[in-house]
Design an enzyme around this catalytic site. Sequence first.
Site, PDB file in Angstrom:
ATOM      1  N   HIS A 170       0.989  -1.212   0.026  1.00 17.05           N
ATOM      2  CA  HIS A 170       0.093  -0.192   0.011  1.00 17.05           C
ATOM      3  C   HIS A 170       1.038   1.308   0.007  1.00 17.05           C
ATOM      4  CE1 HIS A 170      -2.896   2.688   1.121  1.00 17.05           C
ATOM      5  NE2 HIS A 170      -3.849   1.963   1.545  1.00 17.05           N
ATOM      6  N   GLU A 273      -0.617   1.129  -5.732  1.00  6.83           N
ATOM      7  CA  GLU A 273      -0.579  -0.174  -4.978  1.00  6.83           C
ATOM      8  C   GLU A 273      -0.434  -1.384  -5.942  1.00  6.83           C
ATOM      9  OE1 GLU A 273      -3.323  -0.584  -1.948  1.00  6.83           O
ATOM     10  OE2 GLU A 273      -3.670   1.897  -2.121  1.00  6.83           O
TER      11      GLU A 273
END
Length: 313
Positions: A170, A273
């Site tokens: 992330h 991501e």
Amino acid sequence: MNIEQLNNDYGIADQVKFIEGAGGFPFIKIDNAKAGAVISVYGGQVLSFQPANEPHNLMFLSESAYYQPGKSIKGGTPICWPWFGPDPEQLGRPSHGFVRTLFWNVAGTETTADGDSKVTLGLTDTAETRAIWPHGFSLSLAITVGDSLNLELITRNTTSQTFHITQALHTYFRVGHIDQVAISGLDGTEYIDKADNALLKLQTGTITIGTEVDRIYRDVDRELLIDDAMFGRRIRIKSTGSKTAVVWNPWAKISTGMGDLKDDDYERFVCVETANAGSDIVKVGPNAECRLGANYHIERTLPELSNDFPTAA
């Protein structure tokens, strides 16, 4: 964790050093001929990466980030595992899983043949993790710091029963200003628009951001580029073991409501991501493994204008 013992066991002279970081968390400070980086052992998270000749940090790290057990650190490379997004079974478990709020073990450090610094962190199941997610596992994260930053997350199933996961790196990329950012490599790709009732849409052209963006792109098999005009650079993202890309920026309203972001922080980052998310569910058989990887490389488009050194430590 004892900082002195970590340095005795895993420190590398003039390259890898363990220090006490924010909140008293053990940090790993890397300084080699190619780049500098800071890694938090809590969360297994890269907080800072800056190549030697690059004037700006690759990573966004919130000045309001929490450094408290049980809370995730806002910025860098949080690890979402063994699920991405809300609890898939709706049992009240935390979003994005639980490993970003655990202390990882240091499994090894080394200098590679080409002068990069490699740190390997690990986690295994415990009574605490099994109470949240009832499976046996061994998780390894290899972080290589050189001209580029390379991450490889390896999941091993240590039991005789198959389990399924979703996951993500992330990553928060620092940008000069979100108004001058364009993301390419996803033209013609379908995505789930989580900011618009999870409608399925088709990307046309490059992605620019002028409102909340929360998208899961499907069947992604190309390199992605973040064009960061204000900082005069492009960030090239190469992914492995992934069919999903997530693009996220909370914009003003959500950013203002987050205690670990400043009101205008949304102007200074974008998350792109590398993931297995949505329908991209990974099946991990007994004693089998899966690998999720990302490589981040900066390409300059303008001459260096200023220096912007890591502040995470």
